[in-house]
Scaffold this motif. Structure first.
Motif, PDB file in Angstrom:
ATOM      1  N   THR A  23       0.819  -1.210   0.000  1.00  0.00           N
ATOM      2  CA  THR A  23       0.000   0.000   0.000  1.00  0.00           C
ATOM      3  C   THR A  23       0.853   1.261   0.000  1.00  0.00           C
ATOM      4  N   GLY A  24       1.837   1.320   0.870  1.00  0.00           N
ATOM      5  CA  GLY A  24       2.708   2.496   0.931  1.00  0.00           C
ATOM      6  C   GLY A  24       3.437   2.748  -0.377  1.00  0.00           C
ATOM      7  N   LEU A  25       3.915   1.679  -1.007  1.00  0.00           N
ATOM      8  CA  LEU A  25       4.614   1.827  -2.293  1.00  0.00           C
ATOM      9  C   LEU A  25       3.680   2.319  -3.394  1.00  0.00           C
ATOM     10  N   ILE A  26       2.457   1.828  -3.402  1.00  0.00           N
ATOM     11  CA  ILE A  26       1.494   2.284  -4.410  1.00  0.00           C
ATOM     12  C   ILE A  26       1.223   3.775  -4.229  1.00  0.00           C
ATOM     13  N   ILE A  27       1.018   4.195  -2.998  1.00  0.00           N
ATOM     14  CA  ILE A  27       0.787   5.618  -2.726  1.00  0.00           C
ATOM     15  C   ILE A  27       2.019   6.423  -3.118  1.00  0.00           C
ATOM     16  N   TYR A  28       3.207   5.914  -2.797  1.00  0.00           N
ATOM     17  CA  TYR A  28       4.452   6.600  -3.158  1.00  0.00           C
ATOM     18  C   TYR A  28       4.570   6.766  -4.675  1.00  0.00           C
ATOM     19  N   VAL A  29       4.288   5.709  -5.422  1.00  0.00           N
ATOM     20  CA  VAL A  29       4.364   5.768  -6.885  1.00  0.00           C
ATOM     21  C   VAL A  29       3.361   6.781  -7.437  1.00  0.00           C
ATOM     22  N   GLU A  54      -6.227  -5.667  -6.098  1.00  0.00           N
ATOM     23  CA  GLU A  54      -6.851  -5.714  -4.772  1.00  0.00           C
ATOM     24  C   GLU A  54      -6.529  -4.454  -3.963  1.00  0.00           C
ATOM     25  N   ARG A  55      -5.261  -4.064  -3.948  1.00  0.00           N
ATOM     26  CA  ARG A  55      -4.859  -2.886  -3.165  1.00  0.00           C
ATOM     27  C   ARG A  55      -5.459  -1.599  -3.738  1.00  0.00           C
ATOM     28  N   ILE A  56      -5.488  -1.480  -5.056  1.00  0.00           N
ATOM     29  CA  ILE A  56      -6.067  -0.275  -5.659  1.00  0.00           C
ATOM     30  C   ILE A  56      -7.549  -0.175  -5.311  1.00  0.00           C
ATOM     31  N   LYS A  57      -8.263  -1.295  -5.365  1.00  0.00           N
ATOM     32  CA  LYS A  57      -9.688  -1.287  -5.003  1.00  0.00           C
ATOM     33  C   LYS A  57      -9.875  -0.854  -3.556  1.00  0.00           C
ATOM     34  N   GLU A  58      -9.037  -1.358  -2.666  1.00  0.00           N
ATOM     35  CA  GLU A  58      -9.120  -0.966  -1.256  1.00  0.00           C
ATOM     36  C   GLU A  58      -8.868   0.528  -1.095  1.00  0.00           C
ATOM     37  N   HIS A  62     -11.462   3.557   0.277  1.00  0.00           N
ATOM     38  CA  HIS A  62     -11.134   4.458   1.384  1.00  0.00           C
ATOM     39  C   HIS A  62     -10.973   5.908   0.927  1.00  0.00           C
ATOM     40  N   GLY A  63     -11.187   6.159  -0.354  1.00  0.00           N
ATOM     41  CA  GLY A  63     -11.106   7.524  -0.863  1.00  0.00           C
ATOM     42  C   GLY A  63      -9.698   8.065  -0.988  1.00  0.00           C
ATOM     43  N   ILE A  64      -8.722   7.181  -1.090  1.00  0.00           N
ATOM     44  CA  ILE A  64      -7.320   7.594  -1.198  1.00  0.00           C
ATOM     45  C   ILE A  64      -6.884   7.661  -2.654  1.00  0.00           C
ATOM     46  N   VAL A  65      -7.393   6.759  -3.467  1.00  0.00           N
ATOM     47  CA  VAL A  65      -7.079   6.702  -4.898  1.00  0.00           C
ATOM     48  C   VAL A  65      -8.367   6.902  -5.692  1.00  0.00           C
ATOM     49  N   VAL A  66      -8.240   7.598  -6.807  1.00  0.00           N
ATOM     50  CA  VAL A  66      -9.359   7.840  -7.713  1.00  0.00           C
ATOM     51  C   VAL A  66      -9.049   7.160  -9.041  1.00  0.00           C
ATOM     52  N   ARG A  67     -10.020   6.445  -9.546  1.00  0.00           N
ATOM     53  CA  ARG A  67      -9.916   5.807 -10.870  1.00  0.00           C
ATOM     54  C   ARG A  67     -10.505   6.779 -11.869  1.00  0.00           C
ATOM     55  N   TYR A  68      -9.729   7.106 -12.892  1.00  0.00           N
ATOM     56  CA  TYR A  68     -10.140   8.102 -13.877  1.00  0.00           C
ATOM     57  C   TYR A  68     -10.122   7.474 -15.265  1.00  0.00           C
ATOM     58  N   VAL A  69     -11.275   7.452 -15.922  1.00  0.00           N
ATOM     59  CA  VAL A  69     -11.386   6.869 -17.261  1.00  0.00           C
ATOM     60  C   VAL A  69     -11.282   7.994 -18.282  1.00  0.00           C
ATOM     61  N   ILE A  70     -10.358   7.831 -19.224  1.00  0.00           N
ATOM     62  CA  ILE A  70     -10.155   8.807 -20.299  1.00  0.00           C
ATOM     63  C   ILE A  70     -10.870   8.267 -21.530  1.00  0.00           C
ATOM     64  N   ALA A  71     -11.919   8.969 -21.927  1.00  0.00           N
ATOM     65  CA  ALA A  71     -12.788   8.489 -23.010  1.00  0.00           C
ATOM     66  C   ALA A  71     -12.251   8.871 -24.378  1.00  0.00           C
ATOM     67  N   GLU A  72     -11.078   8.405 -24.683  1.00  0.00           N
ATOM     68  CA  GLU A  72     -10.485   8.564 -26.018  1.00  0.00           C
ATOM     69  C   GLU A  72     -10.378   7.169 -26.612  1.00  0.00           C
ATOM     70  N   ARG A  73     -10.005   7.113 -27.847  1.00  0.00           N
ATOM     71  CA  ARG A  73      -9.765   5.814 -28.457  1.00  0.00           C
ATOM     72  C   ARG A  73      -8.274   5.567 -28.469  1.00  0.00           C
ATOM     73  N   PRO A  74      -7.768   4.535 -27.919  1.00  0.00           N
ATOM     74  CA  PRO A  74      -8.468   3.561 -27.086  1.00  0.00           C
ATOM     75  C   PRO A  74      -8.773   4.159 -25.709  1.00  0.00           C
ATOM     76  N   ILE A  75      -9.781   3.611 -25.058  1.00  0.00           N
ATOM     77  CA  ILE A  75     -10.152   4.069 -23.719  1.00  0.00           C
ATOM     78  C   ILE A  75      -9.019   3.710 -22.761  1.00  0.00           C
ATOM     79  N   ARG A  76      -8.647   4.676 -21.935  1.00  0.00           N
ATOM     80  CA  ARG A  76      -7.571   4.457 -20.963  1.00  0.00           C
ATOM     81  C   ARG A  76      -8.097   4.707 -19.558  1.00  0.00           C
ATOM     82  N   THR A  77      -7.493   4.039 -18.630  1.00  0.00           N
ATOM     83  CA  THR A  77      -7.815   4.239 -17.223  1.00  0.00           C
ATOM     84  C   THR A  77      -6.542   4.636 -16.499  1.00  0.00           C
TER      85      THR A  77
END
Length: 104
Positions: A23-29, A54-58, A62-77
């Protein structure tokens, strides 16, 4: 003799979240800016894709990470730190200085 004190539930819960492996490394990255799943995985190669998911979902829950979908072709997250995540990243940042001084 020191008085025994119980930890406040919010403190205990916070350490449960950030104390999980990776978790700490993901937040650091993510503290350096938004990243795609594959970019995070490349930066932490020992972290399996299943565990990263699993860690990203957690962290999202908890409101620490936001998933952002970029609606271009190809679709990116991309994944980025929320305001709450940035505040946490700022607290974890000094660990790099400590690691450079003491973990060589």
């Amino acid at each position: 003799m020191l008085e025994q004190r119980n930890l406040e539930p919010c403190i205990e819960r916070s350490f449960e979240i950030i104390g999980k492996r990776w978790t700490g490394l993901i937040i650091y990255v993510l503290s350096s800016g938004p990243k795609r799943f594959s970019e995070i995985h490349k930066m932490i190669p020992d972290l399996s894709k299943r565990m990263l998911t699993e860690r990203i979902k957690e962290l999202e829950e908890h409101g620490i990470v936001v998933r952002y979908v970029i609606a271009e072709r190809p679709i990116r997250t991309e994944y980025l730190l929320s305001k709450k995540g940035v505040a946490l990243g700022n607290i974890l940042g000094p660990i790099k200085d400590w690691a450079n001084s003491y973990m060589q």
